[in-house]
Design a protein around this motif. Structure first.
Motif, mmCIF file in Angstrom:
data_model
loop_
_atom_site.group_PDB
_atom_site.id
_atom_site.type_symbol
_atom_site.label_atom_id
_atom_site.label_comp_id
_atom_site.label_asym_id
_atom_site.label_seq_id
_atom_site.Cartn_x
_atom_site.Cartn_y
_atom_site.Cartn_z
ATOM 1 N N ALA A 91 0.816 -1.211 0.000
ATOM 2 C CA ALA A 91 0.000 0.000 0.000
ATOM 3 C C ALA A 91 0.852 1.265 0.000
ATOM 4 N N LEU A 92 1.905 1.264 -0.801
ATOM 5 C CA LEU A 92 2.692 2.488 -0.960
ATOM 6 C C LEU A 92 1.907 3.438 -1.851
ATOM 7 N N TRP A 93 1.977 4.712 -1.559
ATOM 8 C CA TRP A 93 1.236 5.673 -2.382
ATOM 9 C C TRP A 93 1.982 5.888 -3.680
ATOM 10 N N PRO A 94 1.373 5.502 -4.783
ATOM 11 C CA PRO A 94 2.104 5.452 -6.055
ATOM 12 C C PRO A 94 2.504 6.836 -6.575
ATOM 13 N N HIS A 95 1.835 7.870 -6.083
ATOM 14 C CA HIS A 95 2.119 9.207 -6.616
ATOM 15 C C HIS A 95 3.115 9.955 -5.750
ATOM 16 N N MET A 96 3.679 9.292 -4.747
ATOM 17 C CA MET A 96 4.669 9.946 -3.897
ATOM 18 C C MET A 96 6.000 9.217 -4.021
ATOM 19 N N LYS A 100 8.935 10.810 0.287
ATOM 20 C CA LYS A 100 7.658 11.392 0.708
ATOM 21 C C LYS A 100 6.779 10.343 1.398
ATOM 22 N N PHE A 104 5.584 11.069 5.207
ATOM 23 C CA PHE A 104 4.167 11.451 5.308
ATOM 24 C C PHE A 104 3.619 11.367 6.736
ATOM 25 N N GLY A 105 3.886 10.242 7.391
ATOM 26 C CA GLY A 105 3.360 10.045 8.743
ATOM 27 C C GLY A 105 3.958 11.042 9.730
ATOM 28 N N GLY A 134 14.439 9.176 -4.338
ATOM 29 C CA GLY A 134 13.706 10.037 -5.266
ATOM 30 C C GLY A 134 12.789 9.275 -6.205
ATOM 31 N N ARG A 135 12.752 7.965 -6.060
ATOM 32 C CA ARG A 135 11.962 7.176 -7.024
ATOM 33 C C ARG A 135 10.514 7.009 -6.595
ATOM 34 N N TYR A 136 9.706 6.651 -7.573
ATOM 35 C CA TYR A 136 8.314 6.326 -7.278
ATOM 36 C C TYR A 136 8.187 4.820 -7.083
ATOM 37 N N ALA A 138 6.421 2.529 -8.348
ATOM 38 C CA ALA A 138 6.337 1.700 -9.543
ATOM 39 C C ALA A 138 7.712 1.423 -10.129
ATOM 40 N N GLU A 139 8.703 2.229 -9.725
ATOM 41 C CA GLU A 139 10.051 2.055 -10.271
ATOM 42 C C GLU A 139 10.926 1.164 -9.392
ATOM 43 N N ARG A 152 8.367 3.138 6.199
ATOM 44 C CA ARG A 152 7.233 4.030 6.446
ATOM 45 C C ARG A 152 6.543 3.657 7.755
ATOM 46 N N ASP B 197 -7.340 0.569 -4.195
ATOM 47 C CA ASP B 197 -6.935 -0.273 -3.083
ATOM 48 C C ASP B 197 -7.230 0.446 -1.767
ATOM 49 N N ASN B 199 -6.355 -0.242 1.083
ATOM 50 C CA ASN B 199 -5.177 -0.188 1.950
ATOM 51 C C ASN B 199 -4.450 1.148 1.858
ATOM 52 N N LEU B 200 -4.523 1.778 0.678
ATOM 53 C CA LEU B 200 -3.814 3.046 0.512
ATOM 54 C C LEU B 200 -4.355 4.087 1.478
ATOM 55 N N LEU B 207 -1.383 6.207 9.977
ATOM 56 C CA LEU B 207 -0.328 7.187 10.218
ATOM 57 C C LEU B 207 -0.903 8.535 10.653
ATOM 58 N N ARG B 213 -6.492 16.124 4.796
ATOM 59 C CA ARG B 213 -5.211 15.895 4.140
ATOM 60 C C ARG B 213 -5.266 14.617 3.306
ATOM 61 N N ARG B 298 5.935 6.941 -14.802
ATOM 62 C CA ARG B 298 6.600 7.056 -13.503
ATOM 63 C C ARG B 298 5.669 6.751 -12.333
ATOM 64 N N LYS B 299 4.502 7.397 -12.360
ATOM 65 C CA LYS B 299 3.641 7.205 -11.200
ATOM 66 C C LYS B 299 2.559 6.175 -11.473
ATOM 67 N N SER B 300 2.752 5.406 -12.529
ATOM 68 C CA SER B 300 1.679 4.498 -12.904
ATOM 69 C C SER B 300 1.422 3.488 -11.801
#
Lengths: 370, 598
Positions: A91-96, A100, A104-105, A134-136, A138-139, A152, B197, B199-200, B207, B213, B298-300
Motif C-alpha cells: 500500500a505504498l502511495w504510487p504518486h509519492m 515522501k 508522510f506520517g 527520489g523514485r516512485y 512503480a520504479e 514508512r 486499493d 489499503n492506501l 499514520l 489531508r 513514472r507514477k503508474s
C-alpha cells in the motif's frame, strides 16, 4: 505487562463467523504470529486490533487502554491506537516518492522539517534504500517496495507493529533474507510484533509465540516448538510439520504395562508420560512425527519402501506396513531402492494419542512394539 | 527467392495477418484516402467558389482559403471567434462534467448517500439520450419570446423573462454539453474510487492523517488519471459536438467550429470548411499526444483491490437527506424532466400557452389537413414519413452496429495477436483515425468521394450503402478499442490449446474466443447501435428523402419551427433508445458503461 488483550472477540460478516469468541493476551516485546489456513480469521483479527475492522462483540485493550468495547460503545479510530501496520501489498502511495512516503506520517505528527529529514535518512540507511529516495514505487522491485513499506511503518516509532503477510509477495530467496532482517528488527527495536502468515515455517522461525487458528476458532496459542511437539488436537498436529505427521487409527485398552493399541498392521504399547484416561468404546488416533519413525536393522516392524525422496540433507520415505503407509525422515545423504524392505522401530516419547471423536490430545509418551 | 515465397506463404497462413491486410486495404481507402482528400480540398477551387476566386476554374490550385481563414480582415468571424468559442465551451463543459460527475461519483462510492440505485440509473440517462435532448429541453424551459418566438415553461411558471445570455449561446451550450458528458466523469472516476486499493487510505489513517489531508493528498491524486481521461474525452467530444451548438447557438448567431464548418460546407465556402476540419483533427491529435505524455509511466499504478472489502464510508450525518435530495432533484432535471417537457411541448396547440384548454393529441394522432397547409402534417404516430424514418434508423443502426462491432472485434483480435509488428501498429492507428475526424467533415468527404464512380466502386450518393459504410467506419474505434483491451486480457494459451488439437480458425473464434469475450462483443455492438440511433451530424448531409432517418427528420422539423412534431419525435427516439439499452443490459449483462473510455 500485557500490551494487547482480546476478550471474547467475535466478528461476523452477515451470517459468516470470521472470528469466534477469541481470547488472547500478547505480552510486551512478543513476536506473535497469527497462523492458519486461508479464511481462518487471522487477518480479520489483526485488522480488528488495528481498528480497521469493527468486531461484532467483545473488548480489545491496548496498553491497558480499552480501545474497543461493544458493550460500552467504545471504538477508538485506528489513528488513536498508536500502532504501525504493514500491508500485504505494501500500500505504498504510487504518486509519492520513496522519501515522501516515509515522511508522510511524520508530517502528520507535526515534526520539524530537519527532524523529519534526519529520521527519514536514518531509515533509508538502515533499510539500505538510500539510492531510491527520489523514485516512485512503480520504479522499485518487490523487495525494495517492501523495505520502503517497512521504513514508512517504522518511521513514527510505533510500540506495536502489526504485519499482514508482509513477505508473501516476495520470491523465495528474498523472503528468507527478509525473515532474518525482521527477526533482527524485532530484537533491536524492542517493539511488539503481531504477524499474520499462512506459512508455518515463517511462524516457527520468527515468533516467540504462535496463535494457530482454524475457522475463526483459536486452536492453540504457545511457543512455536511446543506447537510442533505438543499439539493439543488433530488439526494442530496435522497443520504443523512438513512432511505431515503420520496418523494411525487404533483401538485402545488399558493394561498394567500402559495402554495397548491395536490396529490390523501393528500391535503397540503406549506409555504415557502422565496418567491418561481411556474409554474403550471410543476410537483413537496415534500420531507419529516422520522423524520419530526410525529405520533400523533390528527394527521389529517390516515395511516396504514405496517412494524415496532424497534432498541431500535428509531423505523422506514413504513406507508401507501392511495396509497403512507411514512417512519417515532419515537424516543424511542416503537413498533407498524402490520396493526394498526396511525395518522400523520407535524411540523417545514424542508419540501422541488423540481421541478420534473429540479430536483432542489424550496423552503423549513412548511406544513399544509387541 | 523460394525462401521469400515460403516466408510470404507462412505469413499468409495466419488468419490474423489476413485480417490485418484486409484492414490495411479497406481502411486505407475509407479512412486514409478521405484524409488526403481533405488536405487536397483545402487547396482547390470548388464550384461555389469560382465567382470569388478571381480568374479561376473549378479544381484549380489556390491558397485563397488558407489566406482567408487565417490572415484576412474577416478571419476573426470565419475562424478565430468560432475557435475561441469552441475552446471556451469545451473547457467549460469539462469543468461542468468533472465537477458534477466527479462529486456524484464520490458521493455514490464513498458516502452513505440515499437512493444510490435509482440515482445511478437516472444519472446515465443524459448520456444514453441524444446530446441535443438537453438542448431542446433547455429551450423548452428557458426560451424567451424575444428570440424564441414564444415563452418557455420557466417563464410561463414564474413570469420571469430569461435574458438572452441565459437562454441561448455559450452559457447554455456549455451547461448542456457538460451535463451530457457528466456520466463519463462518473463512470471513469467512480471506477477508480471503487477499485482503488482501500489499503492506501487505511495506511494513511494508521499514520494519523487528517481527513482533509487524506482527501487532498491521497484520494485526489489517485483519481487524477481518471480526471485527466475524462477531461480528454469530454473536451474532444465537446469540440466535435454539432447538434447542441446548432440548436442553442444559432438563434443568437453564436458559432463554434462545427457549426461554422456546417455553414461553410453547406454554403458557398467548402474550402473554409475543410480547413476547419483539418484544424479540428489537429487539435484532437494534440490532445492525444498530451494525454500520452502526461499519463507517463513514472507514477503508474494498478488498482489492485486490497483485502478490506469495504472502505469505511463517510457519514454525511445531518446532511444526508439534504444532499441526497439535492442530487435527486438535479438528476431528475437532466433525466426525467426533459422527457416530460417533450411530452408537454408535443401536446400544446399554441406555443407558450400552458392552460389545459390548449392541450391536444393532434400532433401525435391527428390526421393531416388539406395538402395546401404545409405545416399541418399527420400526427407522428400515423405519419408514414415518421414510421419510415424510424424503420430506416433501425435498419441503419443495426447494420452499422453489426459492421462496427464485428470488424472492430476482428481488428482487436488481429492487432493483439500480432502486437509488436509494424503492421499491427499501423492498423491500430488506422482504426483510431475515424475518431479524430469530425463527423461533419467525414461525411462531406464521403459525399464527394462517392458522388461518382471510382473504378469498381459505383456512385453511392443517395444510397443506403453510403450511410451504412460511414456509420461502420465512424464507430469502428469504439469497438476496436474495447476489442483490443479485452483481447489483451486473454492469454494466448487459450487459443493455442485449441490449435494444438487442430481446431480450425473459424471454430476457434466462434466456439472459444467469442463466447469468452461475450460481454465485450455485445458492448461492441451496443455502443455503435445507440450512437447511430441518435447520430445527426454524420448523416445529416448524406441522407436523401428516400432514406431519411429519424434524427434528420427531427432536425428538419426543428429548423422549420414545427416544434410540436419535433418534440414528439424526440420523445420517441429517447424512449426507443432507453428501452433498447436497458433491454439489452437486462438480457445480456453488457452495458454501455463498460464501453466508455475503452
Amino acid at each position: 505487562m500485557p500490551v494487547i488483550r482480546l476478550v471474547n472477540v467475535t466478528k461476523k460478516f452477515g451470517n459468516f463467523v470470521a472470528v469466534d469468541n477469541l481470547n488472547m493476551t500478547i505480552q510486551d516485546g512478543d513476536f506473535v504470529s497469527l497462523l492458519g489456513p486461508s479464511g481462518c480469521g487471522k487477518t480479520t483479527t489483526l485488522r480488528m486490533i488495528a481498528g480497521l475492522e469493527t468486531p461484532t462483540e467483545g473488548e480489545i485493550y491496548i496498553d491497558d487502554t480499552l480501545v474497543f468495547s461493544e458493550e460500552k460503545g467504545i471504538n477508538l479510530s485506528p489513528d488513536k491506537r498508536n500502532v504501525g501496520f504493514l500491508f500485504q501489498n505494501y500500500a505504498l502511495w504510487p504518486h509519492m516518492t520513496v522519501y515522501k512516503n516515509i515522511a508522510f506520517g511524520l508530517e502528520n505528527m507535526k515534526w520539524k522539517k530537519e527532524d523529519i529529514d534526519k529520521r527519514v535518512n536514518e531509515l533509508l540507511k538502515t533499510l539500505q534504500i538510500e539510492e531510491f529516495r527520489g523514485r516512485y514505487p512503480a520504479e522499485l522491485s518487490g523487495g525494495q517496495q517492501q523495505r520502503v513499506a517497512i521504513a514508512r511503518t517504522l518511521a513514527t516509532n510505533p510500540a506495536i507493529l502489526l504485519m499482514d503477510e508482509p513477505l508473501s509477495n516476495l520470491d523465495a530467496k528474498l523472503r528468507n533474507g527478509m525473515r532474518a532482517e525482521l527477526k533482527r528488527l524485532h530484537a533491536t527495536s524492542k517493539s511488539t510484533f503481531v504477524y499474520v502468515t499462512h506459512d508455518q515455517s515463517e511462524a516457527m522461525t520468527l515468533s516467540t509465540r504462535v496463535c494457530l487458528m482454524d475457522r475463526g476458532v483459536l486452536q492453540q496459542y504457545c511457543p512455536p516448538l511446543e506447537l510442533y511437539g505438543e499439539p493439543t488436537n488433530l488439526f494442530v498436529a496435522d497443520f504443523m510439520g512438513n512432511p505431515t505427521m503420520n496418523f494411525v487409527d487404533v483401538k485402545a485398552r488399558k493394561s498394567e504395562n500402559g495402554i495397548e493399541l491395536t490396529c490390523p498392521s501393528m500391535n503397540l504399547t503406549f506409555h504415557p508420560l502422565q496418567e491418561t484416561e481411556i474409554n474403550e468404546a471410543d476410537d483413537y488416533v496415534l500420531g507419529l512425527r516422520p522423524e520419530a519413525v526410525l529405520i533400523q536393522e533390528d527394527g521389529q516392524i517390516e515395511g516396504t519402501v514405496i517412494s524415496s525422496l532424497p534432498s541431500g540433507m535428509e531423505t523422506t520415505l514413504s513406507i508401507e506396513v501392511k495396509d497403512i503407509r507411514l512417512s519417515s525422515v532419515v537424516f543424511g545423504n542416503i537413498d533407498f531402492a524402490m520396493d526394498s524392505k526396511v525395518n522400523l522401530t520407535f524411540k523417545g516419547n514424542t508419540y501422541i494419542l488423540f481421541n478420534k471423536r473429540t479430536r483432542n490430545k489424550v496423552g503423549m509418551g513412548a511406544l513399544t512394539i509387541k | 527467392m523460394k525462401r521469400k515465397i515460403n516466408h510470404l506463404l507462412a505469413f499468409l497462413k495466419k488468419p490474423q495477418n489476413l485480417i490485418l491486410l484486409f484492414f490495411v486495404v479497406t481502411l486505407g481507402y475509407l479512412v486514409l484516402f478521405p484524409l488526403v482528400c481533405i488536405v487536397k480540398d483545402t487547396f482547390v477551387v470548388h464550384a461555389s467558389e469560382v465567382m470569388r476566386v478571381k480568374g479561376s476554374k473549378i479544381g484549380d490550385f489556390t491558397t485563397y482559403h488558407w489566406v482567408k481563414v487565417f490572415a484576412d480582415k474577416n478571419s476573426a468571424t470565419i475562424f478565430y471567434t468560432p475557435l475561441f468559442n469552441t475552446m471556451k465551451v469545451a473547457l467549460g463543459a469539462c469543468f461542468v462534467a468533472i465537477s458534477f460527475g466527479g462529486s456524484f461519483a464520490w458521493l455514490v462510492t464513498r458516502t452513505d448517500l440515499r437512493w444510490k440505485g435509482i440515482l445511478t440509473k437516472l444519472f446515465m440517462f443524459p448520456y444514453i439520450m441524444p446530446s441535443w435532448t438537453l438542448a431542446l429541453a433547455w429551450m423548452n424551459f428557458f426560451k424567451n419570446s424575444t428570440v424564441g418566438g414564444a415563452q418557455g415553461i420557466f417563464t410561463a411558471l414564474t413570469g420571469i423573462v430569461t435574458p438572452n445570455w441565459f437562454a441561448y449561446g455559450g452559457f447554455p451550450i456549455t451547461m448542456v454539453i457538460g451535463l451530457h458528458y457528466a456520466p463519463f466523469a462518473y463512470i471513469l472516476i467512480g471506477g477508480i474510487l471503487r477499485n482503488m486499493d482501500a489499503n492506501l487510505e487505511e495506511a494513511a489513517i494508521i499514520l494519523k492523517t487528517k481527513r482533509s489531508r487524506m482527501f487532498m493528498e491521497i484520494t485526489i491524486p489517485m483519481v487524477m488519471p481518471a480526471v485527466l481521461s475524462t477531461f480528454i474525452l469530454v473536451f474532444s467530444s465537446a469540440m466535435s459536438a454539432f447538434a447542441v451548438p446548432q440548436f442553442l447557438g444559432l438563434p443568437v448567431r453564436y458559432y463554434v467550429l462545427t457549426t461554422q464548418m456546417f455553414r461553410n460546407l453547406n454554403g458557398t465556402n467548402p474550402g473554409y470548411g475543410y480547413i476547419i476540419a483539418l484544424v479540428m483533427i489537429l487539435i484532437a491529435l494534440i490532445i492525444m499526444f498530451v494525454n500520452q505524455a502526461v499519463i507517463g509511466k513514472r507514477k503508474s499504478y494498478t488498482t489492485v483491490t486490497g483485502k478490506s472489502a469495504n472502505i469505511s464510508q463517510f457519514k454525511l450525518k445531518k446532511f444526508r437527506t439534504p444532499i441526497s435530495s439535492l442530487f435527486l432533484v438535479l438528476v431528475l432535471c437532466v433525466s426525467v424532466i426533459p422527457m416530460i417537457s417533450f411530452l408537454l411541448q408535443s401536446m400544446i396547440k399554441i406555443q407558450g400557452n400552458y392552460s389545459p384548454s390548449n392541450f391536444t393529441l393532434d400532433f401525435w394522432i391527428g390526421a393531416a389537413a388539406a395538402s395546401d397547409k404545409i405545416n399541418d402534417k399527420a400526427g407522428i404516430l400515423i405519419n408514414a414519413d415518421v414510421w419510415k424514418g424510424l424503420f430506416n434508423s433501425l435498419k441503419l443502426s443495426i447494420v452499422a452496429a453489426l459492421g462496427a462491432g464485428t470488424f472492430g472485434f476482428l481488428a482487436g483480435y488481429a492487432i493483439v495477436k500480432q502486437r509488436g509488428t509494424w503492421l499491427s501498429r499501423f492498423v491500430e492507428n488506422l482504426t483510431f483515425i475515424p475518431y479524430l475526424i469530425p463527423s461533419m467533415a467525414f461525411s462531406v468527404i464521403y459525399l464527394s468521394m462517392f458522388a461518382v464512380r471510382h473504378g469498381p466502386i459505383p456512385a453511392l450518393y443517395g444510397s443506403f450503402a453510403i450511410l451504412a459504410i460511414i456509420g461502420t467506419v465512424k464507430y469502428l474505434p469504439m469497438a476496436s478499442r474495447s476489442g483490443v483491451n479485452s483481447m489483451l486480457q486473454l492469454s494466448h494459451e487459450i487459443e493455442e490449446a485449441a490449435m494444438i488439437v487442430g481446431v480450425p480458425w473459424w471454430k476457434r473464434m466462434t466456439q472459444i474466443i467469442v463466447p469468452i469475450q461475450k460481454s465485450t462483443v455485445i458492448s461492441g455492438y451496443l455502443l455503435p447501435f445507440i450512437s447511430s440511433m441518435r447520430e445527426l451530424s454524420l448523416y445529416v448531409l448524406l441522407v436523401t428523402p428516400a432514406n431519411k432517418v429519424l434524427t434528420t427528420i427531427l432536425f428538419q422539423y426543428n429548423e422549420k419551427g414545427w416544434d410540436q412534431y419535433a418534440n414528439a419525435i424526440n420523445f420517441v427516439i429517447i424512449v426507443f433508445v432507453l428501452v433498447i439499452n436497458f433491454g439489452i443490459e437486462r438480457l445480456t449483462g453488457a452495458s454501455i458503461e463498460k464501453g466508455v473510455g475503452g
